[in-house]
Design a protein around this motif. Structure first.
Motif, short mmCIF file in Angstrom:
data_model
loop_
_atom_site.label_atom_id
_atom_site.label_comp_id
_atom_site.label_asym_id
_atom_site.label_seq_id
_atom_site.Cartn_x
_atom_site.Cartn_y
_atom_site.Cartn_z
N THR A 90 4.40 -19.97 11.59
CA THR A 90 3.49 -20.71 12.46
C THR A 90 2.61 -21.66 11.66
OG1 THR A 90 3.48 -18.85 14.01
CG2 THR A 90 1.72 -20.48 14.25
N LEU A 91 2.09 -21.20 10.51
CA LEU A 91 1.26 -22.05 9.66
C LEU A 91 2.06 -23.25 9.16
CD1 LEU A 91 -1.38 -22.67 8.18
CD2 LEU A 91 -0.60 -21.14 6.34
N ALA A 92 3.28 -23.03 8.72
CA ALA A 92 4.12 -24.12 8.22
C ALA A 92 4.38 -25.15 9.33
CB ALA A 92 5.44 -23.57 7.68
N ALA A 93 4.74 -24.68 10.51
CA ALA A 93 5.01 -25.60 11.63
C ALA A 93 3.76 -26.37 12.03
CB ALA A 93 5.55 -24.81 12.82
N THR A 94 2.61 -25.71 12.04
CA THR A 94 1.35 -26.36 12.42
C THR A 94 0.95 -27.40 11.39
OG1 THR A 94 0.69 -24.33 13.55
CG2 THR A 94 -1.03 -25.96 13.16
N MET A 95 1.16 -27.11 10.11
CA MET A 95 0.83 -28.08 9.07
C MET A 95 1.74 -29.31 9.16
SD MET A 95 -0.24 -25.71 5.80
CE MET A 95 -1.02 -27.06 4.89
N ARG A 96 3.02 -29.10 9.46
CA ARG A 96 3.93 -30.24 9.63
C ARG A 96 3.56 -31.05 10.87
NH1 ARG A 96 8.56 -27.32 10.22
NH2 ARG A 96 8.00 -25.54 8.95
N ASP A 97 3.13 -30.36 11.95
CA ASP A 97 2.67 -31.06 13.15
C ASP A 97 1.43 -31.89 12.86
OD1 ASP A 97 4.74 -29.94 14.61
OD2 ASP A 97 3.47 -28.43 15.59
N LEU A 98 0.52 -31.35 12.06
CA LEU A 98 -0.68 -32.09 11.68
C LEU A 98 -0.31 -33.34 10.89
CD1 LEU A 98 -3.76 -32.41 11.48
CD2 LEU A 98 -3.68 -30.95 9.43
#
Length: 144
Positions: A90-98
Motif C-alpha cells: 500500500t505504501l509503495a502504491a501510494t508513493m507512486r500515486d503521489l
C-alpha cells in the motif's frame, strides 16, 4: 500514538489532489530532477532514487536543520511484485500515486504558462517596472 509513513504519504496525496488550496509543488532544476514543496513550514522533496536493485520513489523532509526520508519499499523477488507485507504494498502504491499526481500538477501548470505566456509576461513586467511607483504612491497617501 505515532504517525505512520503511510498516513503522511496519503495526506500529501490528498492535499496535492485538491483543486483549490492544496499543496503546490515546484519542479527542481533539470540537473536534479524531482519536485519540492513547502508544507506547514516543512521542506518536502519528491524524487526517484536509483539503486542497483531498481528505482523507487523517495520523499525527503527537512525542518529546522533536521531531515529524514521515506523510501518506497522495494518489491521482493525477481519477476513478481511481492512485498513483505500489505502495508509495504500500500505504501509503495501510494508513493507512486503521489509521484504521478505531482508530475501531472506541474505539467498542467507548465502547459498553462505556455498558453498564457503573454499575460504572464505583462504581469511580471508591470510588477518589475511599477513596484517602486506603487510603493511611493502608498507611502505618499499614508503621509498625506
Amino acid at each position: 500514538m505515532p504517525v505512520s509513513d503511510l498516513y503522511v504519504v496519503q495526506y500529501l496525496l490528498q492535499e496535492t489532489s485538491r483543486a483549490n488550496g492544496g499543496i503546490e509543488w515546484e519542479e527542481r532544476s533539470r540537473e536534479r530532477a524531482g519536485f519540492t514543496a513547502r508544507v506547514g513550514g516543512v521542506g518536502v522533496e519528491l524524487e526517484n532514487a536509483h539503486f542497483r536493485a531498481g528505482t523507487v520513489v523517495m520523499l525527503r523532509f527537512q525542518s529546522s536543520g533536521e531531515s529524514f526520508a521515506i523510501c518506497e519499499p522495494m518489491p521482493q523477488g525477481w519477476l513478481a511484485q511481492s512485498y513483505e507485507s500489505d502495508d509495504d504494498r500500500t505504501l509503495a502504491a501510494t508513493m507512486r500515486d503521489l509521484m504521478s499526481c505531482v508530475s501531472r500538477q506541474c505539467a498542467e501548470r507548465r502547459s498553462s504558462a505556455l498558453d498564457h505566456a503573454w499575460e504572464i509576461r505583462q504581469r511580471v513586467y508591470e510588477q518589475l517596472l511599477f513596484r517602486n511607483a506603487n510603493a511611493d504612491m502608498l507611502r505618499a497617501s499614508a503621509e498625506g
